[in-house]
Write an enzyme that holds these catalytic residues in place. Structure first.
Site, short mmCIF file in Angstrom:
data_model
loop_
_atom_site.label_atom_id
_atom_site.label_comp_id
_atom_site.label_asym_id
_atom_site.label_seq_id
_atom_site.Cartn_x
_atom_site.Cartn_y
_atom_site.Cartn_z
N SER A 16 35.69 33.21 28.61
CA SER A 16 36.36 32.01 29.13
C SER A 16 35.46 31.16 30.01
CB SER A 16 37.60 32.42 29.94
OG SER A 16 37.21 33.11 31.11
N VAL A 62 38.45 44.39 30.96
CA VAL A 62 37.53 45.40 30.41
C VAL A 62 37.52 46.70 31.21
CG1 VAL A 62 36.02 43.68 29.31
CG2 VAL A 62 35.44 44.53 31.60
N ASN A 88 30.28 41.27 26.89
CA ASN A 88 29.60 40.31 27.77
C ASN A 88 30.18 40.23 29.17
OD1 ASN A 88 28.10 37.56 28.29
ND2 ASN A 88 30.28 37.15 28.64
N TYR A 154 24.67 46.15 40.84
CA TYR A 154 24.57 45.34 39.62
C TYR A 154 23.38 45.79 38.76
CZ TYR A 154 23.87 41.19 36.70
OH TYR A 154 23.70 40.34 35.63
N ALA A 155 22.22 45.96 39.42
CA ALA A 155 21.00 46.34 38.70
C ALA A 155 21.19 47.69 38.00
CB ALA A 155 19.82 46.41 39.67
N ALA A 156 21.83 48.62 38.70
CA ALA A 156 22.07 49.94 38.09
C ALA A 156 22.99 49.81 36.88
CB ALA A 156 22.69 50.88 39.13
N LYS A 158 23.34 47.21 34.90
CA LYS A 158 22.68 46.49 33.80
C LYS A 158 21.63 47.38 33.12
CE LYS A 158 25.22 43.37 33.66
NZ LYS A 158 25.81 42.67 32.51
N ILE A 187 20.66 32.04 34.13
CA ILE A 187 21.35 31.12 33.22
C ILE A 187 22.40 30.36 34.03
CG2 ILE A 187 22.68 30.97 31.07
CD1 ILE A 187 19.87 32.35 30.79
P1 NAP Z 1 30.77 34.08 34.84
O1 NAP Z 1 30.40 32.66 34.68
O2 NAP Z 1 31.25 34.54 36.19
O3 NAP Z 1 31.88 34.48 33.75
C1 NAP Z 1 32.35 35.80 33.73
C2 NAP Z 1 33.36 35.97 32.60
O4 NAP Z 1 33.76 37.35 32.56
C3 NAP Z 1 34.63 35.17 32.80
O5 NAP Z 1 35.12 34.80 31.53
C4 NAP Z 1 35.58 36.18 33.46
O6 NAP Z 1 36.93 35.76 33.23
C5 NAP Z 1 35.19 37.44 32.70
N1 NAP Z 1 35.50 38.70 33.38
C6 NAP Z 1 35.12 39.12 34.62
N2 NAP Z 1 35.63 40.34 34.87
C7 NAP Z 1 36.35 40.69 33.78
C8 NAP Z 1 37.13 41.82 33.42
N3 NAP Z 1 37.31 42.85 34.28
N4 NAP Z 1 37.72 41.86 32.20
C9 NAP Z 1 37.58 40.83 31.33
N5 NAP Z 1 36.86 39.73 31.61
C10 NAP Z 1 36.27 39.66 32.82
O7 NAP Z 1 29.54 35.07 34.49
P2 NAP Z 1 28.21 34.78 33.62
O8 NAP Z 1 27.17 34.27 34.52
O9 NAP Z 1 28.57 34.03 32.38
O10 NAP Z 1 27.83 36.29 33.22
C11 NAP Z 1 28.27 36.85 31.99
C12 NAP Z 1 27.44 38.09 31.68
O11 NAP Z 1 26.05 37.74 31.66
C13 NAP Z 1 27.56 39.20 32.73
O12 NAP Z 1 27.56 40.45 32.07
C14 NAP Z 1 26.32 39.05 33.56
O13 NAP Z 1 25.90 40.25 34.15
C15 NAP Z 1 25.33 38.60 32.50
N6 NAP Z 1 24.17 37.88 33.05
C16 NAP Z 1 24.30 36.65 33.61
C17 NAP Z 1 23.17 35.98 34.09
C18 NAP Z 1 23.23 34.58 34.65
O14 NAP Z 1 22.18 34.09 35.09
N7 NAP Z 1 24.35 33.90 34.66
C19 NAP Z 1 21.92 36.59 34.02
C20 NAP Z 1 21.83 37.87 33.46
C21 NAP Z 1 22.96 38.50 32.95
P3 NAP Z 1 38.16 36.29 34.17
O15 NAP Z 1 37.73 36.12 35.60
O16 NAP Z 1 39.35 35.49 33.77
O17 NAP Z 1 38.33 37.74 33.82
#
Ligand code: NAP
Length: 253
Positions: A16, A62, A88, A154-156, A158, A187
């Site tokens: 979302s 999740v 994700n 978080y690091a652990a 990932k 990102i």
């Molecule tokens: P984001 O913008 O905060 O979006 C997180 C998404 O996950 C939202 O759709 C949220 O919706 C959902 N979510 C959170 N907890 C949840 C749960 N318990 N069950 C189901 N859905 C859940 O995060 P993002 O930056 O896109 O990150 C997404 C993924 O990429 C993560 O795994 C993160 O570790 C990884 N990542 C991100 C970056 C970066 O720079 N952004 C870098 C490396 C890795 P709801 O709150 O409605 O549940």
């Protein structure tokens, strides 16, 4: 351009917002039948409507096997099965190690690491029935390769996802299911913006390509792993970080 996800059914957790929304958009434009899961089901539905192409939004958490089972069953019913799952959903609240509580550790671990396990478990009965089952995990550079103060939990989580992936791909190979992971750098997403402007500026300065990544950058990498063309690739990772992990110091760039 990879076209082979056309007509295939994909479920994306955390679809979302941010990276998950980018993955959903890229897959929908490539002709896949997209279902996105987030805790706030209303937001998931609104984003699905925005994406169009018949995308579906579902409420699901999740950290709960029961909730995921219900969401995957509904997605399979409405889209005629499930071929691809993108694990994700993730969170990245910061907490210094000497102040971190057990509850803070558990929340991150339960969402990012156990959440990946529960997502794969919920998807498996459907992926086994698919001719080309695909699992794509969103990991990170933080943990498997780099470190950042405030993110020990978080690091652990990932790094743990990659350990999970390397054994899961062996167990699932007999079903023709591949398991791979995208490792994003920084990102631009709603979640990342939450880290504040100073964080964003310092990250931009440390990326050789001099920009933060877009959610579509990650969507395209996930699309490759999910494609028919990647059928002989399993247990692998791709770093999508604008070269951020390479410089030995800021002087190098
Ligand atoms: P984001 O913008 O905060 O979006 C997180 C998404 O996950 C939202 O759709 C949220 O919706 C959902 N979510 C959170 N907890 C949840 C749960 N318990 N069950 C189901 N859905 C859940 O995060 P993002 O930056 O896109 O990150 C997404 C993924 O990429 C993560 O795994 C993160 O570790 C990884 N990542 C991100 C970056 C970066 O720079 N952004 C870098 C490396 C890795 P709801 O709150 O409605 O549940």
């Amino acid at each position: 351009m990879v076209h082979s996800v056309s007509g295939r059914s994909v479920v994306i957790t955390g679809g979302s917002k941010g990276i998950g929304k980018g993955i959903a958009r890229v897959f929908a434009h490539a002709g896949a039948k997209v279902a996105i899961i987030a805790r706030h089901g209303d937001q998931a539905m609104a984003v699905a409507d925005e994406i169009g192409h018949g995308a579906m939004g579902l409420g699901g958490d999740v950290t709960s096997a029961k909730s995921l089972e219900a969401a995957f069953t509904e997605a399979a019913k409405r889209h005629g099965g499930i071929d691809i799952v993108c694990a994700n959903a993730g969170i990245f609240p910061q907490a210094a190690l000497d102040e971190m509580t057990e509850a803070q550790w558990d929340e991150v671990s339960d969402t990012n690491l156990k959440g990946t396990f529960l997502t794969v478990k919920a998807a498996l009965p459907f992926l086994k029935k698919s001719e080309q089952g695909r699992i794509v995990i969103t990991s990170s550079i933080t943990g498997p390769i780099t470190g950042f103060p405030g993110w020990t939990h978080y690091a652990a989580s990932k790094a743990g996802q990659l350990g999970f992936m390397r054994t899961a791909c062996l167990e699932l190979a007999k079903y023709g299911i591949t398991v791979n992971a995208v490792m994003p750098g920084n990102i631009i997403t709603e979640g990342l913006i939450g880290n504040g402007e100073a964080y964003i500026k310092s990250m931009e300065a440390s990326v050789p390509l001099k920009r933060l990544g877009t959610v579509d950058d990650i969507g395209h990498a996930a699309l490759y792993f999910a494609s028919k063309e990647a059928g002989y690739v399993t247990g692998q990772t791709i770093i999508v970080d604008g070269g951020q992990i390479l410089p030995e110091s800021l002087e190098a760039i």
